[in-house]
Scaffold this motif. Structure first.
Motif, PDB file in Angstrom:
ATOM      1  N   SER A  31       4.933   5.938  11.376  1.00 11.46           N
ATOM      2  CA  SER A  31       3.694   6.218  12.105  1.00 11.46           C
ATOM      3  C   SER A  31       2.497   5.710  11.323  1.00 11.46           C
ATOM      4  CB  SER A  31       3.547   7.722  12.378  1.00 11.46           C
ATOM      5  OG  SER A  31       3.411   8.429  11.156  1.00 11.46           O
ATOM      6  N   CYS A  32       1.402   5.520  12.033  1.00 15.65           N
ATOM      7  CA  CYS A  32       0.182   5.016  11.414  1.00 15.65           C
ATOM      8  C   CYS A  32      -1.007   5.521  12.215  1.00 15.65           C
ATOM      9  CB  CYS A  32       0.208   3.486  11.393  1.00 15.65           C
ATOM     10  SG  CYS A  32      -1.307   2.738  10.753  1.00 15.65           S
ATOM     11  N   LYS A  33      -2.119   5.783  11.540  1.00 19.37           N
ATOM     12  CA  LYS A  33      -3.343   6.152  12.243  1.00 19.37           C
ATOM     13  C   LYS A  33      -4.048   4.897  12.733  1.00 19.37           C
ATOM     14  CE  LYS A  33      -4.158  10.638  10.126  1.00 19.37           C
ATOM     15  NZ  LYS A  33      -5.094  11.516   9.396  1.00 19.37           N
ATOM     16  N   PHE A  98       3.923  -6.586   8.322  1.00 17.33           N
ATOM     17  CA  PHE A  98       2.639  -5.978   8.000  1.00 17.33           C
ATOM     18  C   PHE A  98       1.698  -6.164   9.188  1.00 17.33           C
ATOM     19  CE2 PHE A  98       4.667  -6.618   4.017  1.00 17.33           C
ATOM     20  CZ  PHE A  98       4.166  -5.665   3.140  1.00 17.33           C
ATOM     21  N   LEU A  99       1.184  -5.057   9.712  1.00 17.06           N
ATOM     22  CA  LEU A  99       0.230  -5.090  10.821  1.00 17.06           C
ATOM     23  C   LEU A  99      -1.110  -4.563  10.336  1.00 17.06           C
ATOM     24  CD1 LEU A  99       2.221  -3.753  13.937  1.00 17.06           C
ATOM     25  CD2 LEU A  99       1.498  -6.104  13.476  1.00 17.06           C
ATOM     26  N   GLN A 100      -2.167  -5.290  10.650  1.00 12.94           N
ATOM     27  CA  GLN A 100      -3.518  -4.870  10.294  1.00 12.94           C
ATOM     28  C   GLN A 100      -4.229  -4.303  11.525  1.00 12.94           C
ATOM     29  OE1 GLN A 100      -4.571  -4.949   7.126  1.00 12.94           O
ATOM     30  NE2 GLN A 100      -2.645  -5.898   6.488  1.00 12.94           N
ATOM     31  N   ASP A 101      -5.208  -3.412  11.282  1.00 14.17           N
ATOM     32  CA  ASP A 101      -6.057  -2.868  12.346  1.00 14.17           C
ATOM     33  C   ASP A 101      -5.216  -2.425  13.554  1.00 14.17           C
ATOM     34  OD1 ASP A 101      -8.420  -2.100  13.576  1.00 14.17           O
ATOM     35  OD2 ASP A 101      -8.828  -4.098  14.389  1.00 14.17           O
ATOM     36  N   VAL A 102      -4.321  -1.496  13.299  1.00 10.07           N
ATOM     37  CA  VAL A 102      -3.356  -1.063  14.321  1.00 10.07           C
ATOM     38  C   VAL A 102      -4.066  -0.475  15.531  1.00 10.07           C
ATOM     39  CG1 VAL A 102      -1.543   0.646  14.783  1.00 10.07           C
ATOM     40  CG2 VAL A 102      -1.463  -0.722  12.714  1.00 10.07           C
ATOM     41  N   LEU A 132       7.315   2.452  16.070  1.00 11.37           N
ATOM     42  CA  LEU A 132       5.996   2.732  15.521  1.00 11.37           C
ATOM     43  C   LEU A 132       5.232   3.680  16.436  1.00 11.37           C
ATOM     44  CD1 LEU A 132       3.630   2.142  13.525  1.00 11.37           C
ATOM     45  CD2 LEU A 132       3.043   0.199  14.997  1.00 11.37           C
ATOM     46  N   ALA A 133       4.755   4.783  15.871  1.00 15.27           N
ATOM     47  CA  ALA A 133       3.876   5.706  16.590  1.00 15.27           C
ATOM     48  C   ALA A 133       2.460   5.535  16.045  1.00 15.27           C
ATOM     49  CB  ALA A 133       4.349   7.145  16.403  1.00 15.27           C
ATOM     50  N   VAL A 134       1.476   5.481  16.935  1.00 10.74           N
ATOM     51  CA  VAL A 134       0.078   5.314  16.543  1.00 10.74           C
ATOM     52  C   VAL A 134      -0.687   6.573  16.943  1.00 10.74           C
ATOM     53  CG1 VAL A 134      -1.997   3.906  16.752  1.00 10.74           C
ATOM     54  CG2 VAL A 134       0.259   2.823  16.879  1.00 10.74           C
TER      55      VAL A 134
END
Length: 266
Positions: A31-33, A98-102, A132-134
């Motif tokens: 997960s990512c904010k 690698f993902l930026q600015d999700v 992936l959870a945002v």
């Protein structure tokens, strides 16, 4: 079997042993904010043979996300300038994405593959699925009357800030990207400053994206400044002094009675 075919077959067998045979049902969760970077884990081997240029692919159910073969790379339309598998890490077997600015739209299942074989005959070896959870940002802030309140916008995805006063039900638009800035607001980078807040600044602030989704929610309380002990003591002494000075003087009759009482006691 000629030498080139034998080498290709050998590399195929080596890659199958290195990657393993993870079933499609095995999914890694992460997960990512929103607005922050995310890493989708992937590993194929401790090191690739020196004569092999690794070729990696990342895909979702509906989109091509990223592809790299040596220095050559491809980024999907929705992932332009945001997706990468660094070449120096890939040759060491780290195929993490690698993902930026999700974004909220990035949420979903991603699958990684190794592509092997000659230019005319390509085979894909499945490596791993990552879900992936945002999620949005939530915070509580406290600020004193007269101070500045700093709200984090987190990302260029922020399009609007709305505000609901603690004693009201309606939401008001406080800030919009590209609109004329109000005098008490200061925008710098991905931060918005509200100057010299008052008691009416207490309430809930939401940062919204272009779809109206809340990137962040901040509950703000506003408190009165706490006086230092010395200042508080001086104020108390001053108040007592004023009270003493404001007492009316004793009358002559009262003074005469006090004088008689003192004579009787002696």
């Amino acid at each position: 079997m000629d030498r080139s075919n034998w080498i290709s077959a050998f590399l195929m067998q080596w890659l199958l042993m290195s990657v393993g045979s993870s079933p499609l049902s095995v999914v890694v969760y992460t997960s990512c904010k929103v607005g922050l970077p995310a890493v989708l884990p992937c590993s194929v081997a401790s090191h690739f043979p020196s004569d092999l240029t690794p070729h990696i692919q990342w895909q979702t159910i509906s989109d091509s996300v990223f592809e790299r073969m040596g220095a050559e790379l491809f980024q999907g339309e929705s992932y332009k300038d945001r997706a990468d598998v660094p070449e120096e890490q890939l040759v060491r077997g780290n195929c993490s994405l690698f993902l930026q600015d999700v974004r909220f739209s990035d949420a979903g299942i991603y699958k990684s593959y190794l592509v092997v074989g000659e230019s005319s005959i390509k085979n894909r070896i499945f490596i791993q699925s990552v879900q992936l959870a945002v999620i949005d940002h939530k915070a509580i802030q406290s600020v004193m009357t007269g101070e500045d309140l700093i709200l984090d916008l987190y990302t260029d995805q922020a399009e609007q800030v709305i505000f609901q006063n603690s004693s009201e039900n309606d939401w008001t638009v406080l800030w919009e990207r590209g609109a004329v800035k109000k005098s008490h607001l200061k925008e710098r980078g991905n931060k918005l400053t509200l100057r010299k807040v008052s008691a009416r600044s207490a309430g809930t602030y939401k940062v919204l994206d272009s779809e109206g989704l809340a990137l962040s929610t901040v509950k703000v309380t506003v408190t009165e400044p706490v006086l230092p002990k010395e200042t508080e003591t001086l104020q108390i002494q001053s108040a007592l002094g004023k009270a003493t000075m404001s007492m009316p003087p004793l009358s002559l009759n009262a003074l005469f009675l006090i004088f008689i009482l003192m004579i009787q006691i002696n």
